[in-house]
Design an enzyme around this catalytic site. Structure first.
Site, PDB file in Angstrom:
ATOM      1  N   GLU A 269       1.182  -1.180   0.122  1.00  0.00           N
ATOM      2  CA  GLU A 269      -0.359   0.110   0.372  1.00  0.00           C
ATOM      3  C   GLU A 269       1.095   1.424  -0.430  1.00  0.00           C
ATOM      4  OE1 GLU A 269       0.708  -1.704   4.109  1.00  0.00           O
ATOM      5  OE2 GLU A 269       0.442  -2.030   2.123  1.00  0.00           O
ATOM      6  N   HIS A 293      -8.168  -3.577  -0.772  1.00  0.00           N
ATOM      7  CA  HIS A 293      -7.947  -3.218   0.438  1.00  0.00           C
ATOM      8  C   HIS A 293      -6.357  -2.740   0.058  1.00  0.00           C
ATOM      9  CE1 HIS A 293      -5.657  -5.837   3.694  1.00  0.00           C
ATOM     10  NE2 HIS A 293      -4.902  -5.642   3.512  1.00  0.00           N
ATOM     11  N   GLU A 294      -5.787  -2.364  -0.498  1.00  0.00           N
ATOM     12  CA  GLU A 294      -5.173  -1.621  -0.449  1.00  0.00           C
ATOM     13  C   GLU A 294      -5.321   0.217  -0.338  1.00  0.00           C
ATOM     14  OE1 GLU A 294      -1.659  -3.097  -0.160  1.00  0.00           O
ATOM     15  OE2 GLU A 294      -2.301  -5.448  -0.688  1.00  0.00           O
ATOM     16  N   HIS A 297      -6.116   0.922   2.745  1.00  0.00           N
ATOM     17  CA  HIS A 297      -5.023   0.750   3.431  1.00  0.00           C
ATOM     18  C   HIS A 297      -4.475   2.654   3.647  1.00  0.00           C
ATOM     19  CE1 HIS A 297      -3.020  -2.232   5.681  1.00  0.00           C
ATOM     20  NE2 HIS A 297      -2.587  -3.046   4.434  1.00  0.00           N
ATOM     21  N   GLU A 316      -3.379  -3.855   9.814  1.00  0.00           N
ATOM     22  CA  GLU A 316      -4.986  -4.840   8.627  1.00  0.00           C
ATOM     23  C   GLU A 316      -6.113  -5.606   9.357  1.00  0.00           C
ATOM     24  OE1 GLU A 316      -3.364  -5.860   6.132  1.00  0.00           O
ATOM     25  OE2 GLU A 316      -1.256  -4.809   5.585  1.00  0.00           O
ATOM     26  N   ASP A 372       8.300  -9.937  10.551  1.00  0.00           N
ATOM     27  CA  ASP A 372       7.482 -10.597   9.011  1.00  0.00           C
ATOM     28  C   ASP A 372       7.277 -12.011  10.265  1.00  0.00           C
ATOM     29  OD1 ASP A 372       7.739  -8.749   7.096  1.00  0.00           O
ATOM     30  OD2 ASP A 372       8.831 -10.200   6.802  1.00  0.00           O
ATOM     31  N   TYR A 380      -5.103  -9.905  10.431  1.00  0.00           N
ATOM     32  CA  TYR A 380      -5.775  -9.723   9.157  1.00  0.00           C
ATOM     33  C   TYR A 380      -7.260 -10.206   9.392  1.00  0.00           C
ATOM     34  CZ  TYR A 380      -2.173  -8.957   5.948  1.00  0.00           C
ATOM     35  OH  TYR A 380      -1.186  -8.459   5.016  1.00  0.00           O
TER      36      TYR A 380
END
Length: 598
Positions: A269, A293-294, A297, A316, A372, A380
């Site tokens: 994003e 979704h992006e 953001h 998220e 990560d 999410y």
């Protein structure tokens, strides 16, 4: 409410060496050259800083960078610097001597060819096959591998940049962008809204631009641009729907950059310029919820940012909730319900698979680990489920008012879980114990798994898919099933319903009737390949090989390699494919798969 300084103290970022409560960067002027032959970026990063405590040192993050010289002020007076001890995942602190009155610091540096944020592609690895390509992936803590920077989501900067690239290529950034190549190969960029470091982004390639609407458009290679413009033709409607829900879009333009297939994520994003995988080019606009979704953001994540990676769900979970509201606005509740069910299925798989149960809490503790590790369906889909629970408790209208106030209050700021929950209690719960009990903050945010009161989403359209599947199970030939006008979501649900064990006859029948092995839809393909691997359906071997050697999206790679590794025969196949495919993957993907295959 707590003061900014109190928030700063409680939000110390364990993934950054920076000490922003002492001296902090506020603006970056980047002046760099991109060298494809050597696979390096070199130049200067000049920061305007605030020395809040009159300290004699400012600290930046660096990983694998060669720091050549550091200067202070407009006079460029050389100063002392040192790189501290290297730490796993984090790299090194770059400690620079400053004076109490220092207003700017200039760092002269170069990257190495191994910089994890940078993916250098040969012409052969691009769609056009004529020119090399470069893209960055800074999230979560990889910005420090291509810029010396205070690399924490809790620190926001504005920036300008001058980028020098080969004349036949175009450079674009997460900033105000050129729309066509010039004849000098030098491009200037401005990002006037403050952003966190993980949204620093650069791409260089043989790119062209095609407008979609007044403030939307697509960048892609010439070979891809037409397909991309068709696929993303509804961007304007998405933007209108998003603004109608949660207020004005605050980033001026919303453009997309379609990257080569090695991009490790569905999308990134980056403000003003979302980087997106070509795996969503399904030729039927069936996977464009990823764009919703992006786009979402632009509010949750870019406008209001998680202050540390322990609070990743704030980015998220909100974005998944918002994405599905956009899709409902455009295509109706039945469509959005399908997305909720598929997402909940993904969440269940994650909850079943996750060995470290503490990682199934929304508020994480990732100290000493790669951030990560928090990039899972918990952030999410559990995040989204928590917000759906709040919506159900107080009603959609009241929840929307609350979210609008949240985005306005924290616009262009970083926040954390505690601060969000304090805002929730103050602005929505307001001392009502009955509402507080139903919202159940402790059960959702601080406890592993799902609280008992969680709602399992359902879908009317999927109920019909289930009926169709049952008739196939009951002996109706695949060719006689009613599947006309199914979306890719319905096909995905159908494939996910299949048992682990299938006969060669069943697989052949389904494949012949529906062409799964040759599907142009990456989601459908990836789900089908899992069954092909489990049941040694060799008719799909070549397509699987092609998929794994051309697609770098980690979401698809990890489950497929994982499935292959379950048998000695599959392991051999995985190793052979990975040996060919690895050079096409980004470091974000190879980091995970190297570990699996070691």
């Amino acid at each position: 409410m707590k003061t900014e300084n109190e928030i700063g103290r409680e939000s110390i970022d364990v993934h950054s060496f920076a000490r922003p409560t002492e001296a902090v960067a506020k603006h970056l002027d980047l002046d760099i050259a991109v060298n494809f032959d050597q696979k390096i970026i070199s130049g200067r990063a000049t920061y305007q800083i605030e020395n809040l405590t009159q300290t004699d040192q400012i600290v930046f993050d660096a990983k694998g960078l060669q720091i050549e010289k550091v200067f202070l002020g407009d006079s460029l007076t050389e100063t002392n610097f040192r790189l501290g001890k290297e730490e796993k995942f984090l790299g090194q602190p770059l400690l620079i001597d400053i004076r109490p009155e220092t207003k700017s610091v200039t760092i002269q540096y170069r990257t190495t060819p191994e910089a994890a944020a940078l993916q250098w592609l040969t012409p052969q690895q691009t769609a056009g096959k004529k020119h090399p390509f470069l893209f960055t992936q800074s999230q979560a803590i990889l910005a420090r591998t291509w810029i010396p920077i205070q690399d924490s989501p809790g620190i926001r900067i504005t920036y300008s940049a001058t980028i020098k690239v080969p004349k036949e290529l175009l450079a674009v950034m997460s900033a105000e962008n050129p729309q066509e190549k010039n004849n000098t190969g030098e491009y200037k960029f401005f990002m006037r809204q403050p952003i966190p470091s993980y949204l620093m982004a650069l791409s260089v390639g043989d790119l062209v631009f095609e407008p979609i609407g007044e403030k939307t458009g697509i960048y892609a290679e010439p070979a891809t641009i037409k397909a991309a413009a068709y696929e993303f033709a509804e961007m304007d409607q998405m933007l209108t729907a998003a603004e109608s829900l949660y207020g004005r879009y605050r980033w001026d333009r919303y453009d997309l950059l379609v990257l080569p297939p090695s991009f490790p994520f569905g999308g990134m994003e980056n403000p003003r310029l979302t980087f997106v995988t070509p795996t969503v080019l399904a030729k039927d606009r069936s996977l464009t919820s990823l764009i919703a979704h992006e786009l979402a953001h632009s509010w949750s994540g870019n406008l209001v940012t998680n202050g540390t990676w322990n609070d990743f769900w704030l980015n998220e979970g909100f974005t998944v909730y918002f994405e599905r509201r956009i899709m409902e606005e455009l295509y109706g509740k039945e469509y959005a319900d399908m997305l909720q069910v598929l997402g909940f299925q993904d969440l269940q798989h994650t909850l079943d698979d996750m060995e470290k149960k503490d990682d199934t809490r929304l508020k994480l503790d990732l100290e000493g680990r790669d951030p990560d590790d928090g990039l899972t369906e918990i952030a999410y889909e559990k995040g989204n489920a928590f917000l759906l629970n709040i919506e159900k408790t107080v009603g959609r209208e009241r929840f929307d008012q609350f979210l609008n106030k949240y985005f306005q209050t924290f616009a262009f700021k970083s926040t954390n879980t505690d601060r969000f929950l304090e805002f929730l209690r103050t602005e929505l719960i307001k001392g009502d114990e009955q509402i507080a009990g139903k919202i159940n903050i402790d059960g959702w945010v601080y406890s592993p798994g799902l609280p008992e009161e969680h709602v399992v989403p359902s879908s009317a359209r999927f109920a019909q898919v289930e009926q169709t599947y049952k008739s196939w199970e009951g002996g109706t030939p695949a060719t006689a099933l009613t599947t006309k006008d199914w979306s890719s979501h319905e096909w995905l649900h159908f494939i996910r319903m299949m048992p682990e064990k299938l006969t060669q006859q069943q697989l052949t029948e389904l494949d012949k009737a529906f062409g799964f092995t040759n599907s142009g839809n990456s989601e459908v393909l990836a789900a089908w390949f899992l069954h092909a691997i489990r049941n040694n359906y060799t008719a799909a071997d070549q397509a699987l090989d092609n998929f794994l050697t051309t697609v770098g999206r980690r979401k698809f790679l990890v489950p497929l390699y994982k499935e292959l590794l379950k048998t000695p025969q599959g392991k051999k196949k995985a190793q052979a494919i990975y040996a060919k495919a690895r050079p096409n993957y980004h470091a974000v993907s190879t980091g995970t798969i190297d570990e699996m295959l070691k």
